[in-house]
Design a protein around this motif. Structure first.
Motif, PDB file in Angstrom:
ATOM      1  N   CYS A   1       0.834  -1.194   0.000  1.00 52.39           N
ATOM      2  CA  CYS A   1       0.000   0.000   0.000  1.00 52.39           C
ATOM      3  C   CYS A   1       0.873   1.250   0.000  1.00 52.39           C
ATOM      4  O   CYS A   1       1.866   1.316   0.729  1.00 52.39           O
ATOM      5  CB  CYS A   1      -0.889  -0.015   1.241  1.00 52.39           C
ATOM      6  SG  CYS A   1      -1.927   1.445   1.423  1.00 52.39           S
ATOM      7  N   LEU A   2       0.502   2.207  -0.798  1.00 54.21           N
ATOM      8  CA  LEU A   2       1.159   3.506  -0.821  1.00 54.21           C
ATOM      9  C   LEU A   2       0.309   4.471  -0.008  1.00 54.21           C
ATOM     10  O   LEU A   2      -0.840   4.748  -0.346  1.00 54.21           O
ATOM     11  CB  LEU A   2       1.304   4.013  -2.257  1.00 54.21           C
ATOM     12  CG  LEU A   2       1.932   5.388  -2.436  1.00 54.21           C
ATOM     13  CD1 LEU A   2       3.382   5.376  -1.973  1.00 54.21           C
ATOM     14  CD2 LEU A   2       1.830   5.817  -3.887  1.00 54.21           C
ATOM     15  N   ALA A   3       0.864   4.961   1.101  1.00 55.85           N
ATOM     16  CA  ALA A   3       0.138   5.896   1.959  1.00 55.85           C
ATOM     17  C   ALA A   3       0.116   7.284   1.325  1.00 55.85           C
ATOM     18  O   ALA A   3       0.916   7.599   0.444  1.00 55.85           O
ATOM     19  CB  ALA A   3       0.791   5.959   3.337  1.00 55.85           C
ATOM     20  N   ARG A   4      -0.764   8.109   1.794  1.00 56.91           N
ATOM     21  CA  ARG A   4      -0.919   9.457   1.251  1.00 56.91           C
ATOM     22  C   ARG A   4       0.361  10.280   1.368  1.00 56.91           C
ATOM     23  O   ARG A   4       0.669  11.101   0.514  1.00 56.91           O
ATOM     24  CB  ARG A   4      -2.068  10.174   1.965  1.00 56.91           C
ATOM     25  CG  ARG A   4      -2.317  11.557   1.422  1.00 56.91           C
ATOM     26  CD  ARG A   4      -3.462  12.225   2.148  1.00 56.91           C
ATOM     27  NE  ARG A   4      -3.507  13.620   1.761  1.00 56.91           N
ATOM     28  CZ  ARG A   4      -4.577  14.207   1.314  1.00 56.91           C
ATOM     29  NH1 ARG A   4      -5.688  13.558   1.201  1.00 56.91           N
ATOM     30  NH2 ARG A   4      -4.538  15.490   0.990  1.00 56.91           N
ATOM     31  N   ASP A   5       1.160  10.018   2.406  1.00 57.10           N
ATOM     32  CA  ASP A   5       2.400  10.771   2.589  1.00 57.10           C
ATOM     33  C   ASP A   5       3.551  10.202   1.753  1.00 57.10           C
ATOM     34  O   ASP A   5       4.678  10.665   1.861  1.00 57.10           O
ATOM     35  CB  ASP A   5       2.785  10.837   4.064  1.00 57.10           C
ATOM     36  CG  ASP A   5       3.207   9.500   4.644  1.00 57.10           C
ATOM     37  OD1 ASP A   5       3.122   8.467   3.940  1.00 57.10           O
ATOM     38  OD2 ASP A   5       3.611   9.479   5.816  1.00 57.10           O
ATOM     39  N   GLY A   6       3.267   9.191   0.942  1.00 60.68           N
ATOM     40  CA  GLY A   6       4.289   8.598   0.091  1.00 60.68           C
ATOM     41  C   GLY A   6       4.982   7.389   0.698  1.00 60.68           C
ATOM     42  O   GLY A   6       5.785   6.736   0.038  1.00 60.68           O
ATOM     43  N   SER A   7       4.679   7.063   1.942  1.00 60.54           N
ATOM     44  CA  SER A   7       5.264   5.885   2.582  1.00 60.54           C
ATOM     45  C   SER A   7       4.709   4.619   1.947  1.00 60.54           C
ATOM     46  O   SER A   7       3.539   4.556   1.575  1.00 60.54           O
ATOM     47  CB  SER A   7       4.934   5.857   4.074  1.00 60.54           C
ATOM     48  OG  SER A   7       5.432   6.996   4.721  1.00 60.54           O
ATOM     49  N   ILE A   8       5.545   3.605   1.862  1.00 59.67           N
ATOM     50  CA  ILE A   8       5.135   2.318   1.321  1.00 59.67           C
ATOM     51  C   ILE A   8       5.111   1.302   2.456  1.00 59.67           C
ATOM     52  O   ILE A   8       6.067   1.195   3.222  1.00 59.67           O
ATOM     53  CB  ILE A   8       6.096   1.851   0.209  1.00 59.67           C
ATOM     54  CG1 ILE A   8       6.118   2.870  -0.927  1.00 59.67           C
ATOM     55  CG2 ILE A   8       5.697   0.469  -0.305  1.00 59.67           C
ATOM     56  CD1 ILE A   8       7.185   2.608  -1.967  1.00 59.67           C
ATOM     57  N   TYR A   9       3.996   0.587   2.572  1.00 54.01           N
ATOM     58  CA  TYR A   9       3.831  -0.442   3.594  1.00 54.01           C
ATOM     59  C   TYR A   9       3.599  -1.785   2.923  1.00 54.01           C
ATOM     60  O   TYR A   9       2.966  -1.866   1.872  1.00 54.01           O
ATOM     61  CB  TYR A   9       2.640  -0.121   4.503  1.00 54.01           C
ATOM     62  CG  TYR A   9       2.879   1.057   5.403  1.00 54.01           C
ATOM     63  CD1 TYR A   9       3.342   0.881   6.694  1.00 54.01           C
ATOM     64  CD2 TYR A   9       2.643   2.354   4.965  1.00 54.01           C
ATOM     65  CE1 TYR A   9       3.567   1.961   7.525  1.00 54.01           C
ATOM     66  CE2 TYR A   9       2.872   3.440   5.790  1.00 54.01           C
ATOM     67  CZ  TYR A   9       3.334   3.235   7.064  1.00 54.01           C
ATOM     68  OH  TYR A   9       3.564   4.310   7.888  1.00 54.01           O
ATOM     69  N   LEU A  10       4.095  -2.836   3.565  1.00 54.41           N
ATOM     70  CA  LEU A  10       3.940  -4.199   3.087  1.00 54.41           C
ATOM     71  C   LEU A  10       3.404  -5.052   4.223  1.00 54.41           C
ATOM     72  O   LEU A  10       3.950  -5.026   5.333  1.00 54.41           O
ATOM     73  CB  LEU A  10       5.302  -4.747   2.629  1.00 54.41           C
ATOM     74  CG  LEU A  10       5.368  -6.202   2.199  1.00 54.41           C
ATOM     75  CD1 LEU A  10       4.639  -6.398   0.871  1.00 54.41           C
ATOM     76  CD2 LEU A  10       6.821  -6.635   2.073  1.00 54.41           C
ATOM     77  N   SER A  11       2.310  -5.772   3.968  1.00 57.34           N
ATOM     78  CA  SER A  11       1.810  -6.732   4.955  1.00 57.34           C
ATOM     79  C   SER A  11       2.170  -8.128   4.475  1.00 57.34           C
ATOM     80  O   SER A  11       2.165  -8.405   3.278  1.00 57.34           O
ATOM     81  CB  SER A  11       0.300  -6.614   5.141  1.00 57.34           C
ATOM     82  OG  SER A  11      -0.374  -6.991   3.960  1.00 57.34           O
ATOM     83  N   ILE A  12       2.490  -9.001   5.432  1.00 57.04           N
ATOM     84  CA  ILE A  12       2.911 -10.351   5.101  1.00 57.04           C
ATOM     85  C   ILE A  12       2.194 -11.323   6.030  1.00 57.04           C
ATOM     86  O   ILE A  12       2.185 -11.146   7.249  1.00 57.04           O
ATOM     87  CB  ILE A  12       4.436 -10.511   5.268  1.00 57.04           C
ATOM     88  CG1 ILE A  12       5.166  -9.520   4.367  1.00 57.04           C
ATOM     89  CG2 ILE A  12       4.862 -11.941   4.956  1.00 57.04           C
ATOM     90  CD1 ILE A  12       6.652  -9.457   4.612  1.00 57.04           C
ATOM     91  N   LEU A  13       1.591 -12.357   5.437  1.00 57.30           N
ATOM     92  CA  LEU A  13       0.997 -13.454   6.188  1.00 57.30           C
ATOM     93  C   LEU A  13       1.967 -14.623   6.108  1.00 57.30           C
ATOM     94  O   LEU A  13       2.340 -15.046   5.018  1.00 57.30           O
ATOM     95  CB  LEU A  13      -0.350 -13.856   5.594  1.00 57.30           C
ATOM     96  CG  LEU A  13      -0.981 -15.132   6.148  1.00 57.30           C
ATOM     97  CD1 LEU A  13      -1.360 -14.954   7.613  1.00 57.30           C
ATOM     98  CD2 LEU A  13      -2.183 -15.538   5.328  1.00 57.30           C
ATOM     99  N   THR A  14       2.411 -15.116   7.243  1.00 55.32           N
ATOM    100  CA  THR A  14       3.314 -16.260   7.264  1.00 55.32           C
ATOM    101  C   THR A  14       2.746 -17.385   8.115  1.00 55.32           C
ATOM    102  O   THR A  14       2.029 -17.145   9.081  1.00 55.32           O
ATOM    103  CB  THR A  14       4.711 -15.888   7.827  1.00 55.32           C
ATOM    104  OG1 THR A  14       4.566 -15.288   9.107  1.00 55.32           O
ATOM    105  CG2 THR A  14       5.439 -14.939   6.906  1.00 55.32           C
ATOM    106  N   ASP A  15       3.074 -18.609   7.712  1.00 59.19           N
ATOM    107  CA  ASP A  15       2.775 -19.791   8.500  1.00 59.19           C
ATOM    108  C   ASP A  15       4.025 -20.053   9.328  1.00 59.19           C
ATOM    109  O   ASP A  15       5.079 -20.390   8.792  1.00 59.19           O
ATOM    110  CB  ASP A  15       2.447 -20.976   7.594  1.00 59.19           C
ATOM    111  CG  ASP A  15       1.937 -22.158   8.377  1.00 59.19           C
ATOM    112  OD1 ASP A  15       2.731 -22.718   9.157  1.00 59.19           O
ATOM    113  OD2 ASP A  15       0.762 -22.509   8.227  1.00 59.19           O
TER     114      ASP A  15
END
Length: 167
Positions: free
Chosen positions: A27-41
């Motif tokens: 996801c690209l936040a409004r302030d330009g930050s990039i976030y990554l979510s990860i689902l792991t087993d």
């Protein structure tokens, strides 16, 4: 990898992930930050329920920050899904507020469709908020499409916009 305006940059390695990666979202936040979510087993055995972890990391401009665990020892049916929370009450319009949501099976019995919940949290300026359950029950053929939020008359509560498809 990303395009820096002159061409594609070599992919940046993501370190610190333990277990088998099940899914991810960016996801690209409004302030330009990039976030990554990860689902792991966690134990890398997909047939053992209740041992999954949802983590988030932020791109700092040259590398990924360390993983931040959002929830663990859960059974995820769908997700996680990230979106930016533009205009969420009590936030500056330029803050990189992020919403993360997923569907989990609360009893760990993935062979039935009972006891499932849409769960999520919000990243505010002071950090990740407590997990919140939006809805629970028996769902089949579920999908959560996080489209944004609903401003509840200016209150500090947040509500993801999602759809549950039953069939």
């Amino acid at each position: 990898s990303w395009n820096n305006g002159s061409g594609w940059v070599e992919p940046a390695r993501i370190d610190g992930i333990e277990g088998l990666v099940g899914s991810f979202d960016i996801c690209l936040a409004r302030d330009g930050s990039i976030y990554l979510s990860i689902l792991t087993d966690i134990d890398s055995n997909i047939s053992s329920p209740g041992d999954e972890r949802i983590s988030v990391m932020k791109w700092n401009g040259s590398a990924w920050d360390s993983l931040h665990t959002i929830s663990e020892n859960i059974s995820v049916v769908h997700g996680p899904v990230l979106t930016h929370g533009q205009g969420i009450p009590h936030h500056s319009p330029n803050h990189g507020t992020i919403l993360i949501n997923w569907i989990q099976d609360n009893d760990g019995n993935l062979s039935d469709e009972l006891n499932r919940s849409v769960v999520g949290t919000l990243l505010r300026e002071e950090g990740w908020q407590a997990l919140r359950t939006y809805t629970s029950g028996a769902f089949s053929n579920m999908d959560v499409g996080l489209a944004g939020y609903i401003n509840n008359g200016g209150s500090s509560l947040f509500y993801p916009v999602f759809s549950l498809v039953s069939g």
